[in-house]
Motif scaffolding. Structure first.
Motif, PDB file in Angstrom:
ATOM      1  N   UNK A   1      78.829 -55.002  92.865  1.00 49.01           N
ATOM      2  CA  UNK A   1      78.519 -53.873  92.005  1.00 49.01           C
ATOM      3  C   UNK A   1      77.970 -52.705  92.819  1.00 49.01           C
ATOM      4  N   UNK A   2      76.987 -52.976  93.675  1.00 51.59           N
ATOM      5  CA  UNK A   2      76.373 -51.893  94.455  1.00 51.59           C
ATOM      6  C   UNK A   2      77.371 -51.252  95.412  1.00 51.59           C
ATOM      7  N   UNK A   3      78.207 -52.046  96.023  1.00 48.07           N
ATOM      8  CA  UNK A   3      79.235 -51.503  96.916  1.00 48.07           C
ATOM      9  C   UNK A   3      80.129 -50.536  96.144  1.00 48.07           C
ATOM     10  N   UNK A   4      80.585 -50.960  94.987  1.00 50.70           N
ATOM     11  CA  UNK A   4      81.460 -50.102  94.182  1.00 50.70           C
ATOM     12  C   UNK A   4      80.718 -48.859  93.707  1.00 50.70           C
ATOM     13  N   UNK A   5      79.512 -49.034  93.203  1.00 48.68           N
ATOM     14  CA  UNK A   5      78.745 -47.902  92.677  1.00 48.68           C
ATOM     15  C   UNK A   5      78.568 -46.819  93.738  1.00 48.68           C
ATOM     16  N   UNK A   6      78.318 -47.230  94.958  1.00 47.56           N
ATOM     17  CA  UNK A   6      78.010 -46.273  96.021  1.00 47.56           C
ATOM     18  C   UNK A   6      79.238 -45.786  96.779  1.00 47.56           C
ATOM     19  N   UNK A   7      80.430 -46.078  96.293  1.00 44.38           N
ATOM     20  CA  UNK A   7      81.633 -45.487  96.868  1.00 44.38           C
ATOM     21  C   UNK A   7      82.485 -46.402  97.714  1.00 44.38           C
ATOM     22  N   UNK A   8      82.185 -47.681  97.702  1.00 46.17           N
ATOM     23  CA  UNK A   8      82.981 -48.646  98.452  1.00 46.17           C
ATOM     24  C   UNK A   8      84.140 -49.174  97.625  1.00 46.17           C
ATOM     25  N   UNK A   9      84.775 -50.218  98.115  1.00 47.42           N
ATOM     26  CA  UNK A   9      85.912 -50.809  97.394  1.00 47.42           C
ATOM     27  C   UNK A   9      85.557 -51.190  95.961  1.00 47.42           C
ATOM     28  N   UNK A  10      86.537 -51.094  95.071  1.00 47.73           N
ATOM     29  CA  UNK A  10      86.347 -51.340  93.642  1.00 47.73           C
ATOM     30  C   UNK A  10      86.591 -52.804  93.266  1.00 47.73           C
ATOM     31  N   UNK A  11      86.329 -53.688  94.175  1.00 44.07           N
ATOM     32  CA  UNK A  11      86.559 -55.114  93.964  1.00 44.07           C
ATOM     33  C   UNK A  11      85.798 -55.643  92.750  1.00 44.07           C
ATOM     34  N   UNK A  12      84.590 -55.161  92.536  1.00 38.72           N
ATOM     35  CA  UNK A  12      83.792 -55.637  91.407  1.00 38.72           C
ATOM     36  C   UNK A  12      84.556 -55.439  90.097  1.00 38.72           C
ATOM     37  N   UNK A  13      85.027 -54.231  89.835  1.00 33.26           N
ATOM     38  CA  UNK A  13      85.747 -53.957  88.584  1.00 33.26           C
ATOM     39  C   UNK A  13      87.079 -54.684  88.520  1.00 33.26           C
ATOM     40  N   UNK A  14      87.738 -54.819  89.656  1.00 35.91           N
ATOM     41  CA  UNK A  14      89.008 -55.551  89.674  1.00 35.91           C
ATOM     42  C   UNK A  14      88.797 -57.002  89.269  1.00 35.91           C
ATOM     43  N   UNK A  15      87.677 -57.586  89.642  1.00 37.79           N
ATOM     44  CA  UNK A  15      87.401 -58.989  89.343  1.00 37.79           C
ATOM     45  C   UNK A  15      86.691 -59.189  88.001  1.00 37.79           C
ATOM     46  N   UNK A  16      85.823 -58.242  87.605  1.00 37.92           N
ATOM     47  CA  UNK A  16      84.965 -58.457  86.447  1.00 37.92           C
ATOM     48  C   UNK A  16      85.116 -57.426  85.343  1.00 37.92           C
TER      49      UNK A  16
END
Length: 127
Positions: free
Chosen positions: A53-68
Motif C-alpha cells: 500500500x505505501x509503495x503504491x501510495x507514494x508513487x511506486x508500482x501499483x501491485x497493491x491495487x492489482x492484487x487487492x
C-alpha cells in the motif's frame, strides 16, 4: 509503472519501504495492545499488505491495487476497534521505524505528516 520524480524514488524505492514496514512490525509483534488486532499467527501477510500500500501510495508500482483492488482503508479497518490508544501505539512504532530510515528532514516530515493523518482517519471508537 513508477511515477517519474516520485516520493517513492526520492526516498530510495522499495528497499526503503521494506525497511520501514519491517521495523514497524517488529514493534507491533511485541505490543500487547496492537498485536491482538492482527489475526494472523505470522505478521508477514500484514507486512506485505502495508508495504504494498505505501509503495503504491507514494508513487511506486501499483501491485497493491492489482492484487487487492482499491485500498478502501477505512472499510478494511472497520472490523477492528481503533481508539486513541491504538492510534498512539501504532504511531509510536511507526515513528521509531521512520526515525530508523534517517531520511532528509523534508522527506521525513512529509512521510510522517501522512502517517499521522492516516492513523487519525482510521480511529473508529470514541475515547
Amino acid at each position: 509503472m513508477v511515477t517519474e520524480g516520485s516520493f517513492y524514488e526520492a526516498v530510495g524505492g522499495e528497499e526503503t519501504f521494506r525497511r520501514l514496514v519491517h521495523r514497524f512490525y517488529e514493534g507491533v509483534a511485541e505490543d500487547p495492545l496492537l498485536r491482538p488486532l492482527y489475526p494472523e499467527e505470522d505478521l508477514a501477510a500484514a507486512e506485505d499488505r502495508l508495504r504494498g500500500f505505501l509503495i503504491q501510495y507514494w508513487g511506486g508500482p501499483r501491485t497493491y491495487s492489482e492484487q487487492r483492488g482499491h485500498p478502501r482503508l477505512r472499510m478494511r479497518h472497520v472490523p477492528f476497534v481503533i481508539g486513541e490508544a491504538e492510534r498512539d501505539a501504532w504511531l509510536k512504532h511507526m515513528h521509531d521505524a521512520v526515525q530508523d530510515l534517517s531520511l532528509p528532514e523534508e522527506l521525513e516530515n512529509r512521510l510522517w505528516d501522512y502517517l499521522v493523518m492516516a492513523a487519525q482517519s482510521l480511529v473508529n471508537s470514541p475515547a
